[in-house]
Write an enzyme that holds these catalytic residues in place. Structure first.
Site, PDB file in Angstrom:
ATOM      1  N   LEU A 105       0.832  -1.200   0.000  1.00 40.04           N
ATOM      2  CA  LEU A 105       0.000   0.000   0.000  1.00 40.04           C
ATOM      3  C   LEU A 105       0.869   1.252   0.000  1.00 40.04           C
ATOM      4  O   LEU A 105       0.540   2.261  -0.646  1.00 40.04           O
ATOM      5  CB  LEU A 105      -0.936   0.014   1.210  1.00 40.04           C
ATOM      6  CG  LEU A 105      -1.842   1.245   1.323  1.00 40.04           C
ATOM      7  CD1 LEU A 105      -2.765   1.356   0.121  1.00 40.04           C
ATOM      8  CD2 LEU A 105      -2.652   1.208   2.617  1.00 40.04           C
ATOM      9  N   TYR A 106       1.972   1.224   0.729  1.00 36.70           N
ATOM     10  CA  TYR A 106       2.895   2.357   0.724  1.00 36.70           C
ATOM     11  C   TYR A 106       3.322   2.686  -0.699  1.00 36.70           C
ATOM     12  O   TYR A 106       3.277   3.843  -1.127  1.00 36.70           O
ATOM     13  CB  TYR A 106       4.121   2.035   1.581  1.00 36.70           C
ATOM     14  CG  TYR A 106       5.244   3.034   1.434  1.00 36.70           C
ATOM     15  CD1 TYR A 106       5.115   4.320   1.940  1.00 36.70           C
ATOM     16  CD2 TYR A 106       6.429   2.689   0.779  1.00 36.70           C
ATOM     17  CE1 TYR A 106       6.151   5.250   1.796  1.00 36.70           C
ATOM     18  CE2 TYR A 106       7.458   3.603   0.637  1.00 36.70           C
ATOM     19  CZ  TYR A 106       7.313   4.877   1.149  1.00 36.70           C
ATOM     20  OH  TYR A 106       8.325   5.786   1.001  1.00 36.70           O
ATOM     21  N   ALA A 107       3.725   1.660  -1.446  1.00 38.93           N
ATOM     22  CA  ALA A 107       4.136   1.861  -2.835  1.00 38.93           C
ATOM     23  C   ALA A 107       2.979   2.419  -3.661  1.00 38.93           C
ATOM     24  O   ALA A 107       3.178   3.306  -4.505  1.00 38.93           O
ATOM     25  CB  ALA A 107       4.634   0.558  -3.429  1.00 38.93           C
ATOM     26  N   THR A 125       0.501   4.298  -2.665  1.00 41.27           N
ATOM     27  CA  THR A 125       0.264   5.718  -2.380  1.00 41.27           C
ATOM     28  C   THR A 125       1.325   6.591  -3.027  1.00 41.27           C
ATOM     29  O   THR A 125       1.034   7.714  -3.456  1.00 41.27           O
ATOM     30  CB  THR A 125       0.225   5.997  -0.863  1.00 41.27           C
ATOM     31  OG1 THR A 125       1.481   5.658  -0.255  1.00 41.27           O
ATOM     32  CG2 THR A 125      -0.895   5.214  -0.189  1.00 41.27           C
TER      33      THR A 125
END
Length: 441
Positions: free
Chosen positions: A250-252, A254
């Site tokens: 999810l970090y990637a 965003t």
């Protein structure tokens, strides 16, 4: 994140009170309210919709309070006033010819504090903004702020989602550049608290861009994307033209969304945009959640460290990039950012849109990194090797920096043994331990 207004989202939802005094009276009340089967059905749908809406809002509010762990209440954020504005203007004062006036978000963070210091030392004006959340120990962030304060860099305590602060900052200072480094970092933490990534990395980015596009003059924006956008890409080394549509976390996702969002603001409003894809930044004053930092802590304390390996038994590898090299890349991006072309939210012409890899181009396996730490700490690590879980990590990263080298003059010079030696030296001078617990900050 500022708390939602109580008058909009009351703590107790409205209730329909039904008197229970007499069966006949109750029947008459129901008869007046629901005169037909159709009306009853519509009322039932309305009640269900209201209940669902309330539960959804409550869930959003509850999760919102977890975004920043201990969010700063709006009433506790003091902005404005002659003394506050005087400190902002003094911090933003430029002390060199053709110098920059830069707003650095995430200024109390690892990269942000280093960039702010580098700019200030060469005579640029710098104002910082940071929410000091407790994703990791806030005392380290406050120690960085103390260091910045000694160099006359004022850091405003507040959130990039707070429009009041952004408006006031831009009212006081006509920033020439914005160095946007505020973000929710970490790949694995997204599984535990996904909302914080949307709050900081997407909503916060949009709030900042909205302020920038409305400013007159518009600042150029340089911001931190991530090597994580390459996701499941197995072509090495990673180039800016490679696929980035298969994020592994999810970090990637965003950060990839941030690249798309910034492109739209460049295209519509004429904002000059430069995105920097950092590759595993490390060094003094680093983030305690990073492997090299936590390994150092645990090796010194004689605790076991967990080392992940790929599912095929191959060691994980990272393109570790020393903080000083990253700072040089950030400053070069600011210096070459070009001008935004809009005014008051209206585009007047094409503006630069750029994306660069900032890495070291020398991937090192995690076991090798541990061996280097063992050498400098003079202590063997207690290793627990496990197969990598499906938690968002990728097997390797490797940067192709030819574009940044050509256009920014970016040239990393610090190899991992040299960088880790400097980190360990800082770590041992910064932390004084009493029974295994850090007591000096």
């Amino acid at each position: 994140m500022p708390p939602l207004e109580e008058d909009i989202f009351p703590s107790t939802p409205g209730k329909i009170k039904i008197e229970r005094t007499h069966h006949y009276t109750m029947n008459r009340s129901f008869h007046r309210c629901f005169t037909s089967t159709t009306t009853m059905f519509l009322w039932a749908l309305l009640l269900i919709a209201l209940t669902a809406s309330y539960l959804s809002i409550q869930s959003f509010v509850d999760s919102g309070t977890r975004f920043l762990h201990h969010p700063i209440p709006r009433d506790h954020v003091i902005i404005g006033g002659p003394h506050w504005e005087k400190k902002i203007r003094a911090s933003a004062q430029v002390h060199r010819v053709h110098g920059l006036s830069v707003l650095v978000t995430g200024a109390a963070g690892f990269v942000g504090s280093h960039v702010a210091l580098a700019l200030k030392k060469r005579g640029d004006g710098v104002v910082g903004l940071d929410n000091f959340n407790d994703y990791y120990d806030p005392s380290l962030k406050h120690a960085r702020r103390t260091l910045l304060d000694k160099h006359n860099i004022f850091v405003v305590e507040g959130d990039i989602n707070d429009k009041r602060i952004l408006v006031k900052l831009f009212d006081v200072v006509p920033f020439t550049q914005v160095m946007h480094l505020a973000a929710q970092a970490g790949v694995r933490y997204a599984i535990e608290n996904p909302h914080s990534y949307v709050h900081s990395n997407i909503a916060g980015l949009v709030k900042l861009l909205e302020q920038c596009k409305s400013a007159d003059p518009q600042p150029a924006v340089v911001w931190a994307s991530s090597s994580s956008v390459y996701g499941l890409n197995d072509k090495a080394p990673f180039s800016e033209s490679d696929r980035t549509d298969r994020p592994a976390s999810l970090y990637a996702a965003t950060k990839k969304a941030g690249e798309a969002i910034t492109h739209s603001y460049n295209h519509i409003y004429g904002l000059s945009i430069t995105g920097l894809r950092f590759f595993t930044v490390y060094g003094p004053w680093g983030r305690p959640d990073m492997a090299y930092f936590s390994f150092t802590q645990n090796i010194r304390k004689g605790k076991r460290i967990t080392i992940y390996r790929g599912k095929n038994g191959v060691d994980l590898a990272r393109d570790f990039t020393y903080i000083d090299d990253i700072v040089k890349g950030c400053v070069a991006a600011l210096d070459t950012s070009g001008k935004s072309t809009g005014s008051g939210g209206k585009k007047k012409g094409a503006a630069p849109y750029r994306i660069y890899n900032l890495g070291n181009t020398q991937p090192v396996t995690v076991p090798t990194m541990v061996s280097i730490l063992e050498k400098y700490l003079k202590k063997k690590a207690k290793k627990h090797v496990v197969t990598m879980l499906g938690n968002g990590d990728v097997p390797f990263t490797h940067a192709n920096i030819s574009l940044a080298r050509r256009e920014l003059g970016y040239n990393p010079t610090t190899d991992l043994p040299t960088g880790l030696r400097k980190f360990v030296k800082w770590y041992e001078s910064y932390y004084v331990e009493d029974h295994g617990k850090p007591v000096k900050y």
